[in-house]
Design a protein around this motif. Structure first.
Motif, PDB file in Angstrom:
ATOM      1  N   ASP A  58       8.845  -0.206  47.088  1.00 52.07           N
ATOM      2  CA  ASP A  58       8.316   0.700  46.076  1.00 52.07           C
ATOM      3  C   ASP A  58       7.164   0.022  45.360  1.00 52.07           C
ATOM      4  O   ASP A  58       6.959  -1.185  45.487  1.00 52.07           O
ATOM      5  N   PHE A  59       6.401   0.813  44.645  1.00 55.61           N
ATOM      6  CA  PHE A  59       5.311   0.251  43.864  1.00 55.61           C
ATOM      7  C   PHE A  59       5.006   1.168  42.687  1.00 55.61           C
ATOM      8  O   PHE A  59       5.389   2.342  42.670  1.00 55.61           O
ATOM      9  N   SER A  60       4.351   0.600  41.691  1.00 52.21           N
ATOM     10  CA  SER A  60       3.848   1.388  40.575  1.00 52.21           C
ATOM     11  C   SER A  60       2.328   1.360  40.649  1.00 52.21           C
ATOM     12  O   SER A  60       1.739   0.358  41.075  1.00 52.21           O
ATOM     13  N   TYR A  61       1.716   2.467  40.255  1.00 56.20           N
ATOM     14  CA  TYR A  61       0.257   2.548  40.328  1.00 56.20           C
ATOM     15  C   TYR A  61      -0.247   3.551  39.307  1.00 56.20           C
ATOM     16  O   TYR A  61       0.289   4.647  39.173  1.00 56.20           O
ATOM     17  N   ASP A  62      -1.281   3.149  38.579  1.00 58.09           N
ATOM     18  CA  ASP A  62      -1.941   3.995  37.590  1.00 58.09           C
ATOM     19  C   ASP A  62      -3.433   3.851  37.819  1.00 58.09           C
ATOM     20  O   ASP A  62      -3.982   2.760  37.650  1.00 58.09           O
ATOM     21  N   ASP A  63      -4.106   4.920  38.236  1.00 53.22           N
ATOM     22  CA  ASP A  63      -5.531   4.803  38.529  1.00 53.22           C
ATOM     23  C   ASP A  63      -6.373   4.510  37.295  1.00 53.22           C
ATOM     24  O   ASP A  63      -7.524   4.109  37.399  1.00 53.22           O
ATOM     25  N   LYS A  64      -5.807   4.695  36.099  1.00 55.67           N
ATOM     26  CA  LYS A  64      -6.513   4.369  34.858  1.00 55.67           C
ATOM     27  C   LYS A  64      -6.324   2.895  34.479  1.00 55.67           C
ATOM     28  O   LYS A  64      -7.099   2.356  33.695  1.00 55.67           O
TER      29      LYS A  64
END
Length: 192
Positions: A58-64
């Motif tokens: 799994d991963f976390s990602y925020d384009d901001k």
């Protein structure tokens, strides 16, 4: 007082909007939209390609705020597949992956640094293979993100790194051209 309340409300709105973009993703291994691959030179004349058929992550990602991203991957080493049963048996042995003693390999990121465009990054983390943990870095590219036809949201990345086999206790003599293996990570994540 009104200015203070307005400022507080505006700050809260901006904070909640920024956090609304942060998301956790599960790597889509069920839909066969993710791969862990490897390649190693054979005698310096050609390449041997293969993959690990069973892994999760799994991963976390925020384009901001992409540099706050994180990724975790667990690979079942016995799932190695080089398209040759006898070779795979040897790769699972003590000469290489020693899968009876070390059934999994893991990667856990410690830092992710994207470029200004947010399309490329260096992902650094702790990789454990054959009972040995080393810090490694992947160079990754963001492939894209958006809604899927089933009402979900997806984002995809690909990356590659080269590992020295001896660094992970694998010292079987494959010849001078085959001291390193290239590992590829191709992932598509589905937002939870």
């Amino acid at each position: 007082m009104k200015k203070l309340l307005l400022g507080t409300a505006l700050s809260a709105a901006l904070f909640s909007t920024a956090n609304a973009n942060a998301a956790d993703y599960v790597i889509d291994t069920d839909g066969a939209h993710a791969f862990v691959t490897f390649k190693i030179k054979h005698l310096g004349y050609s390449w041997l390609h293969g993959r690990f058929n069973t892994f999760s992550g799994d991963f976390s990602y925020d384009d901001k705020a992409p540099n706050a991203s994180k990724i975790n991957v667990t690979i079942e080493t016995k799932s190695i597949d080089s398209n040759h049963a006898e070779r795979d048996k040897h790769l699972r042995s003590k000469d290489f992956l020693n899968v009876d003693k070390y059934p999994t390999a893991t990667f856990k990121s410690t830092s992710i640094k994207f470029d200004e465009e947010g399309d490329e990054a260096d992902v650094t983390g702790e990789f454990t293979l054959n009972g040995v943990t080393k810090t490694i870095t992947f160079e990754i590219d963001k492939i894209g993100e958006g809604k899927d036809p089933w009402g979900g949201y997806r984002v995809g990345f690909e990356g590659e790194t080269s590992l020295k086999l001896a660094d992970f206790g694998i010292d079987y003599n494959l010849g001078p051209a085959s001291t390193h293996v290239d590992i590829g990570l191709f992932i598509e994540g589905v937002r939870k």
